[in-house]
Scaffold this active site. Structure first.
Site, mmCIF file in Angstrom:
data_model
loop_
_atom_site.group_PDB
_atom_site.id
_atom_site.type_symbol
_atom_site.label_atom_id
_atom_site.label_comp_id
_atom_site.label_asym_id
_atom_site.label_seq_id
_atom_site.Cartn_x
_atom_site.Cartn_y
_atom_site.Cartn_z
ATOM 1 C CG ASP A 188 91.141 49.026 -56.951
ATOM 2 O OD1 ASP A 188 91.947 48.215 -57.410
ATOM 3 O OD2 ASP A 188 90.082 49.351 -57.525
ATOM 4 C CG ASN A 196 90.582 52.381 -68.955
ATOM 5 O OD1 ASN A 196 91.077 53.479 -69.157
ATOM 6 N ND2 ASN A 196 91.216 51.430 -68.289
ATOM 7 C CG HIS A 201 92.592 51.965 -72.735
ATOM 8 N ND1 HIS A 201 92.730 51.202 -71.594
ATOM 9 C CD2 HIS A 201 91.743 51.277 -73.546
ATOM 10 C CE1 HIS A 201 92.007 50.099 -71.710
ATOM 11 N NE2 HIS A 201 91.410 50.114 -72.888
ATOM 12 C CG ASP A 205 97.073 55.586 -69.857
ATOM 13 O OD1 ASP A 205 96.666 54.650 -69.139
ATOM 14 O OD2 ASP A 205 97.668 55.403 -70.932
ATOM 15 C CD GLU A 231 91.744 49.075 -61.594
ATOM 16 O OE1 GLU A 231 90.738 48.366 -61.441
ATOM 17 O OE2 GLU A 231 92.579 48.873 -62.508
#
Length: 328
Positions: A188, A196, A201, A205, A231
């Protein structure tokens, strides 16, 4: 035709490649009165060392010694993504074709020893290879995460059930898998929400994409890697001991910590992992790894924790009656 039907029933990379070898071997040897012609898939297990393993019809995979010019031909086929002809002598040639794997990139080369002067035979072989590659493409679209190219959550259920069935039936040959164990790990990315929120975003990404590339670089091709969503990433791994696999995960954690993500800078990762036992259910395995990840996230992040070691050192205590965990 029945061989093609069998081929398209398979889903994982190894089974698909073995089915392809069997299909082509049967086809090129049909009504062949001479010695049996063979088909082999070569995989470069270590690109820097240029070590090559060979996958045969009996599903065995092993390192091979080969003439230097043949190795160069295989590497050239792999790098260019184009077919290549390797001439053994004036009368015999081996056709090399690049093969796209279930991860969506060229990762192996199939060598077909056949009578390539027979145009009808060669065209039919190319057609079978095209069918195989089209099937792989459809598989990738259905089973891979669209952003990272890693396997998706839906595919995870199939993979874990196959591993559990394999372990339960004892289908792995003991002489090939001495002391090997299966592990499941959940990774994680730490503070991903902040990435973000701060950078948007689109940049988020990009971090996910680069993180998945670091995973591919750090682990073996044979280790199935999944994006679970957001994530969170998951992987199955084979290793001889908990200590060895922990060291592998620690090196990956450090690789992520040392990487400079564009615009974002430094990013860290936390991970929890567990050993898979023969009579586990998939939910039990995920719960244990998730519990270890939860412990890592709540004890400083940027760390890797083993469920079994946390239990052993008293950091976690399992409630045998309720099957729950207490955190200390």
């Amino acid at each position: 035709m029945s061989k093609l039907v069998t081929l398209t029933k398979e889903r994982d990379d190894l089974s698909l490649q073995v089915a392809l070898i069997k299909t082509l071997t049967d086809f090129i040897n049909f009504n062949h009165n001479e010695s049996k012609r063979i088909v082999v898939i070569y995989h470069v297990s270590d690109l820097k060392k240029q070590s090559i393993t060979a996958l045969a019809e009996d599903s065995s995979s092993s390192s091979v010694d080969m003439p230097a010019d043949f190795k160069r031909a295989i590497l050239n086929c792999l790098h260019t993504g184009n077919p290549h002809t390797y001439r053994v002598d004036a009368q015999r040639a081996i056709k090399l074709h690049p093969i796209t794997g279930t991860m969506g990139h060229v990762d192996s080369v199939i060598a077909i020893d056949a009578d390539h002067t027979n145009e009808h035979l060669y065209n039919s072989v190319c057609m079978i290879l095209d069918i195989y590659q089209n099937f792989i493409l459809l598989n990738n679209e259905n089973e891979c995460d669209t952003l990272t190219g890693l396997l998706n959550r839906k595919t995870f259920d199939f993979k874990i059930n196959k591993i559990l069935a394999q372990m339960h039936s004892g289908s792995n040959r003991k002489e090939d898998k001495t002391n090997q164990k299966y592990f499941l790990a959940i990774f994680d990315i730490d503070h991903f929400k902040k990435i973000n929120d701060q950078f948007g975003h689109l940049i988020g990404d990009e971090v996910l994409l680069m993180f998945s590339q670091l995973m591919r670089q750090s682990f073996r091709e044979a280790d199935p890697l999944f994006r679970f969503g957001g994530e969170e990433f998951v992987g199955f791994f084979e290793c001889s001991s908990t200590v060895d696999i922990q060291n592998i995960f620690e090196r990956f954690k450090q690789k992520v910590a040392n990487f400079e993500f564009p615009q974002v800078g430094k990013v860290s990762v936390s991970a929890g992992f567990t050993e898979i036992s023969t009579f586990d259910t998939s939910s039990q395995i995920i719960d244990r790894a998730d519990t270890a990840l939860y412990y890592a996230k709540n004890n400083g992040r940027n760390r890797v924790d083993s469920y079994e070691l946390l239990i052993a050192n008293g950091s976690l205590q399992e409630n045998k009656k309720e099957g729950e965990i207490e955190l200390f």
